[in-house]
Each structure stands twice: as C-alpha cells, then as structure tokens.
Design a protein around this motif. Structure first.
Motif, PDB file in Angstrom:
ATOM      1  N   LEU A  10       0.770  -1.299  -0.067  1.00 57.54           N
ATOM      2  CA  LEU A  10       0.245   0.194   0.146  1.00 57.54           C
ATOM      3  C   LEU A  10       0.619   1.622   0.242  1.00 57.54           C
ATOM      4  N   LYS A  11       1.951   1.155   0.638  1.00 60.88           N
ATOM      5  CA  LYS A  11       2.353   2.070   0.960  1.00 60.88           C
ATOM      6  C   LYS A  11       3.646   2.523  -0.666  1.00 60.88           C
ATOM      7  N   HIS A  12       3.623   1.776  -0.523  1.00 61.59           N
ATOM      8  CA  HIS A  12       4.474   1.461  -2.456  1.00 61.59           C
ATOM      9  C   HIS A  12       3.767   2.071  -3.588  1.00 61.59           C
ATOM     10  N   GLY A  13       2.222   1.765  -3.014  1.00 57.29           N
ATOM     11  CA  GLY A  13       1.218   2.323  -3.931  1.00 57.29           C
ATOM     12  C   GLY A  13       0.895   3.957  -4.034  1.00 57.29           C
ATOM     13  N   GLU A  14       0.966   4.181  -2.623  1.00 54.26           N
ATOM     14  CA  GLU A  14       0.901   5.542  -2.231  1.00 54.26           C
ATOM     15  C   GLU A  14       2.033   6.116  -3.133  1.00 54.26           C
ATOM     16  N   ALA A  15       2.895   5.990  -3.636  1.00 53.25           N
ATOM     17  CA  ALA A  15       4.126   6.774  -3.373  1.00 53.25           C
ATOM     18  C   ALA A  15       4.125   6.634  -5.024  1.00 53.25           C
ATOM     19  N   GLN A  16       3.339   6.231  -6.078  1.00 52.70           N
ATOM     20  CA  GLN A  16       3.222   6.068  -7.393  1.00 52.70           C
ATOM     21  C   GLN A  16       2.333   7.693  -7.610  1.00 52.70           C
ATOM     22  N   THR A  17       2.311   8.054  -8.971  1.00 51.35           N
ATOM     23  CA  THR A  17       1.525   9.439  -9.457  1.00 51.35           C
ATOM     24  C   THR A  17      -0.039   8.346  -9.766  1.00 51.35           C
ATOM     25  N   LEU A  18      -0.214   7.466  -9.637  1.00 48.60           N
ATOM     26  CA  LEU A  18      -1.886   6.334 -10.165  1.00 48.60           C
ATOM     27  C   LEU A  18      -2.977   8.235 -10.025  1.00 48.60           C
ATOM     28  N   ARG A  19      -3.663   8.072 -11.102  1.00 49.23           N
ATOM     29  CA  ARG A  19      -4.297   9.209 -10.906  1.00 49.23           C
ATOM     30  C   ARG A  19      -5.649   7.709 -11.014  1.00 49.23           C
ATOM     31  N   LEU A  20      -7.071   8.278 -10.128  1.00 50.90           N
ATOM     32  CA  LEU A  20      -7.670   7.271  -8.782  1.00 50.90           C
ATOM     33  C   LEU A  20      -9.064   8.009  -9.102  1.00 50.90           C
ATOM     34  N   THR A  21     -10.268   6.634 -10.075  1.00 50.79           N
ATOM     35  CA  THR A  21     -11.235   7.282  -9.790  1.00 50.79           C
ATOM     36  C   THR A  21     -12.849   6.437  -9.490  1.00 50.79           C
TER      37      THR A  21
ATOM     38  N   TYR B  97     -17.175  -7.456  -3.382  1.00 52.71           N
ATOM     39  CA  TYR B  97     -16.229  -7.161  -4.568  1.00 52.71           C
ATOM     40  C   TYR B  97     -16.468  -7.978  -5.385  1.00 52.71           C
ATOM     41  N   HIS B  98     -16.969  -7.718  -6.564  1.00 44.82           N
ATOM     42  CA  HIS B  98     -17.726  -8.495  -7.534  1.00 44.82           C
ATOM     43  C   HIS B  98     -16.629  -8.718  -8.773  1.00 44.82           C
ATOM     44  N   ILE B  99     -16.177  -8.113  -8.877  1.00 50.17           N
ATOM     45  CA  ILE B  99     -14.450  -7.871 -10.213  1.00 50.17           C
ATOM     46  C   ILE B  99     -13.873  -6.839 -10.576  1.00 50.17           C
ATOM     47  N   ALA B 100     -12.497  -8.213 -10.634  1.00 49.75           N
ATOM     48  CA  ALA B 100     -10.867  -6.707 -10.465  1.00 49.75           C
ATOM     49  C   ALA B 100     -10.134  -7.307 -11.456  1.00 49.75           C
ATOM     50  N   HIS B 101      -9.347  -6.126 -11.969  1.00 59.37           N
ATOM     51  CA  HIS B 101      -8.343  -6.430 -13.078  1.00 59.37           C
ATOM     52  C   HIS B 101      -7.396  -6.360 -12.098  1.00 59.37           C
ATOM     53  N   THR B 102      -6.086  -6.276 -13.341  1.00 59.99           N
ATOM     54  CA  THR B 102      -4.510  -5.689 -12.556  1.00 59.99           C
ATOM     55  C   THR B 102      -4.287  -5.841 -13.780  1.00 59.99           C
ATOM     56  N   THR B 103      -2.822  -4.689 -14.896  1.00 63.82           N
ATOM     57  CA  THR B 103      -2.418  -5.156 -15.465  1.00 63.82           C
ATOM     58  C   THR B 103      -1.254  -5.327 -15.378  1.00 63.82           C
ATOM     59  N   ARG B 104       0.007  -5.042 -16.298  1.00 61.41           N
ATOM     60  CA  ARG B 104       0.684  -6.091 -15.854  1.00 61.41           C
ATOM     61  C   ARG B 104       1.818  -4.904 -15.361  1.00 61.41           C
ATOM     62  N   ARG B 105       1.725  -3.494 -15.814  1.00 58.20           N
ATOM     63  CA  ARG B 105       2.228  -2.529 -15.511  1.00 58.20           C
ATOM     64  C   ARG B 105       1.476  -2.081 -13.967  1.00 58.20           C
ATOM     65  N   GLY B 106      -0.369  -2.685 -13.585  1.00 55.67           N
ATOM     66  CA  GLY B 106      -0.292  -2.479 -12.574  1.00 55.67           C
ATOM     67  C   GLY B 106      -0.346  -2.686 -11.211  1.00 55.67           C
ATOM     68  N   LYS B 107       0.428  -4.534 -11.449  1.00 54.90           N
ATOM     69  CA  LYS B 107       1.061  -5.231 -10.494  1.00 54.90           C
ATOM     70  C   LYS B 107       2.342  -4.290 -10.344  1.00 54.90           C
ATOM     71  N   GLN B 108       2.778  -4.118 -11.332  1.00 58.90           N
ATOM     72  CA  GLN B 108       4.782  -2.756 -11.286  1.00 58.90           C
ATOM     73  C   GLN B 108       3.801  -2.001  -9.565  1.00 58.90           C
ATOM     74  N   LEU B 109       3.157  -1.477  -9.987  1.00 59.55           N
ATOM     75  CA  LEU B 109       2.589  -0.250  -8.938  1.00 59.55           C
ATOM     76  C   LEU B 109       2.216   0.208  -8.631  1.00 59.55           C
ATOM     77  N   SER B 110       1.608  -1.486  -7.091  1.00 58.85           N
ATOM     78  CA  SER B 110       0.999  -2.418  -6.752  1.00 58.85           C
ATOM     79  C   SER B 110      -0.232  -1.070  -6.736  1.00 58.85           C
ATOM     80  N   ALA B 111      -1.094  -0.748  -7.910  1.00 61.85           N
ATOM     81  CA  ALA B 111      -2.408  -0.800  -7.984  1.00 61.85           C
ATOM     82  C   ALA B 111      -3.602  -1.045  -7.605  1.00 61.85           C
ATOM     83  N   HIS B 112      -3.230  -2.248  -7.766  1.00 64.66           N
ATOM     84  CA  HIS B 112      -4.388  -3.035  -6.669  1.00 64.66           C
ATOM     85  C   HIS B 112      -4.780  -3.551  -5.224  1.00 64.66           C
ATOM     86  N   THR B 113      -3.967  -2.458  -5.236  1.00 66.23           N
ATOM     87  CA  THR B 113      -3.640  -2.672  -3.230  1.00 66.23           C
ATOM     88  C   THR B 113      -4.149  -1.520  -2.576  1.00 66.23           C
ATOM     89  N   LEU B 114      -3.702  -0.647  -3.027  1.00 68.61           N
ATOM     90  CA  LEU B 114      -3.913   0.801  -3.430  1.00 68.61           C
ATOM     91  C   LEU B 114      -5.541   1.399  -3.445  1.00 68.61           C
TER      92      LEU B 114
END
Length: 305
Positions: free
Chosen positions: A136-147, A217-234
């Motif tokens: 989670l800390k790793h994801g928070e440190a990225q520049t991801l935009r959440l919607t 929690y019904h459907i979820a998906h993370t791209t390969r790049r998303g895994k590198q960025l901890s996007a799913h966790t964040l």
C-alpha cells in the motif's frame, strides 16, 4: 484521493438497513434477476431461486442464507406449493442440523473473506498484514490517478473484456455481463467502478456492488504494469475507505481458494479480513427426508463448523 466524479453517493436506503446479508440474499440481487427474466421468491426473508430441469422437474435453490432455523423456510415453501420440490441449500454458516431433515451433503464448506469496515481508518490500517501495508505504501508513492463512478452500461468496457480473458485462462465462471449490468440498472448508484490510471492507461479496476449496509467485491483486474505499481492494493484500500465513509459496514471479498489461487487468497486476507466458514452445499428432497436421514448423518461432521 479519488478524482471528483459526477456520480451520486449511495442511496439513503443503502445505508439505512443495518442487517448484514450476502449479496445472493439481497433485494438488490432479486431485482437484477427479475430484470433478466428470472422469478426469484422471497420467502421468510430468504431468497429462493427456481430452475426447470429436463423433463419439467422444478428445482429450488437457496444460496448464502441464514438457515440456523430452517423450519420457517420449509413452512413457507410448503405454502408456495414447493413442499415436494428438490432443494439445493447452501447456508451462510455451518448447519449440520440440516441432516435431521434428511438433507444430504453434496459439497464441503468453503470459506469467504469478510472485511470489517466499521473501525476508523487508523484501526483498519493497523490491522493490515505487514506485506500488504508495504505494498500500500508503495502504491501511495506512485503517481496513479484514481477515479470512482457508477458502472457504465457498456458491455465492451475494458474491465469486462479483461475479466472474460481471465476467466478463460483460470478456468472459472462469474456472472454473465448482462446480469451485472442489470444490477447496475435496477439499483441506481450501487454498482461502483473504481479505477487506477497511469496517465491515460488503465492500471487496475475494481467493481463493487453495494446492498444494504454490505458491499461485495465483484470483479477486479490489474494489468502487468499495475502490478508493478501496486495499483490493485492502493485501489482496494481507497475503495474500502470510501465505502466505510458512506456507512458500509462489511466488504465481502469473496471465496478463498488456497489451492488454486494462493496469491489471491493471501491478497484478500492481507487486508485483515476475517476467514468465514460457509455451510457447504446440501441436497434435500422433502418426500425422501426420512429415508435419507441415516445417510445424511454419515457426513455430518464434514459440514460442521
């Protein structure tokens, strides 16, 4: 942390019902089924599905229901003319007492991960497993935009396409897309799509369905790049925090399968979610109840808590 979005907040009715029940036992699910042409019954506050088998035999199914006392449901079934109909019962909790009715075990109990959202954010964060908190800390440190938005009525949405490919690769089946879209259409504002983007590229998405004071929690998906960025966790952390702020008490993260999907199981339980034992699956044909009762008792221990 979410971008401002035009979607409405959860309906007032969604936060006014304190009863926690599984999605499969919710009025919201019943509305979606009816919109797809099915005819579920609500008997003694229990959602009952009906199927026609080859030859015209009718089958009734009860999934994720409280069957601590099955007598009222059985009486309601008889009142609807279903007293001699074969039943498939999948209780929300272990119910070995169903053997006394002559119900026969068909599948041993599975487990679900239930995440309590009633504490304050600091308490929920402290309950995270260390590796999950680090991600989670790793994801928070990225520049991801959440919607956050209501689920668009679009069968071609990238999340549906990615999920279909994932189902094929991993050999499982989820809801038909039409049923998911019907849930969103019939329950305004209760199918929430959370997405994480790196620039314009999607990195992760989670679709959460709310029902009463509970969410699933019904459907979820993370791209390969998303895994590198901890996007799913964040994304899951921020979605859970938003749900909690709207009065949702529990997030059902779904079934846990440590054999076929150990990584996903660790991810779900890493939130601090509680491992909840379900009641397995039972078959009951009331006219044969007395005859099957001795057989049912043979496997009773396998179905206990």
């Amino acid at each position: 942390m979410f971008d401002s979005a035009p979607d409405p907040d959860l309906p007032a009715a969604a936060t006014a019902r304190p009863q926690l029940r599984a999605l499969q036992q919710s009025p919201e699910f019943a509305r979606a089924l009816m919109a797809c042409g099915q005819t579920p019954l609500m008997l003694d506050s229990t959602l009952v599905l009906q199927r026609r088998l080859p030859g015209g035999l009718r089958l009734a199914m009860v999934n994720r229901a409280d069957l601590g006392n099955p007598a009222p449901l059985m009486a309601a079934l008889r009142g609807q003319g279903l007293g001699r109909t074969p039943l498939i019962l999948s209780p929300e909790a272990p119910a070995p007492h169903l053997a006394r009715l002559g119900a026969v075990p068909l599948a041993t109990p599975a487990h679900a991960a239930l995440w309590d959202l009633t504490g304050d954010p600091d308490q929920r964060r402290a309950a995270l497993h260390q590796k999950w908190r680090n991600r989670l800390k790793h994801g928070e440190a990225q520049t991801l935009r959440l919607t956050r938005q209501n689920l668009p009525h679009d069968v071609r949405h990238w999340l549906f396409q990615a999920d279909a490919q994932q189902q094929t690769m991993r050999g499982y089946r989820s809801w038909p897309i039409g049923l998911t879209l019907a849930f969103a259409r019939e329950n305004k504002g209760q199918a929430k799509l959370f997405q994480a983007f790196e620039g314009k590229d999607p990195a992760a998405a989670i679709l959460i369905l709310t029902h009463g004071s509970t969410a699933t929690y019904h459907i979820a998906h993370t791209t390969r790049r998303g895994k590198q960025l901890s996007a799913h966790t964040l994304l899951l952390w921020e979605a859970a925090s938003w749900l909690a702020s709207k009065g949702i008490c529990r997030l059902d993260l779904g079934l846990i399968n440590t054999e076929d999907a150990p990584g996903l199981a660790r991810f779900k339980l890493g939130t601090g979610a509680r491992l909840h034992r379900l009641g397995g699956t039972w078959g009951l044909w009331p006219p044969l109840g007395r005859l099957l009762r001795p057989l049912a008792r043979l496997d009773r221990r396998l179905m206990a808590g």
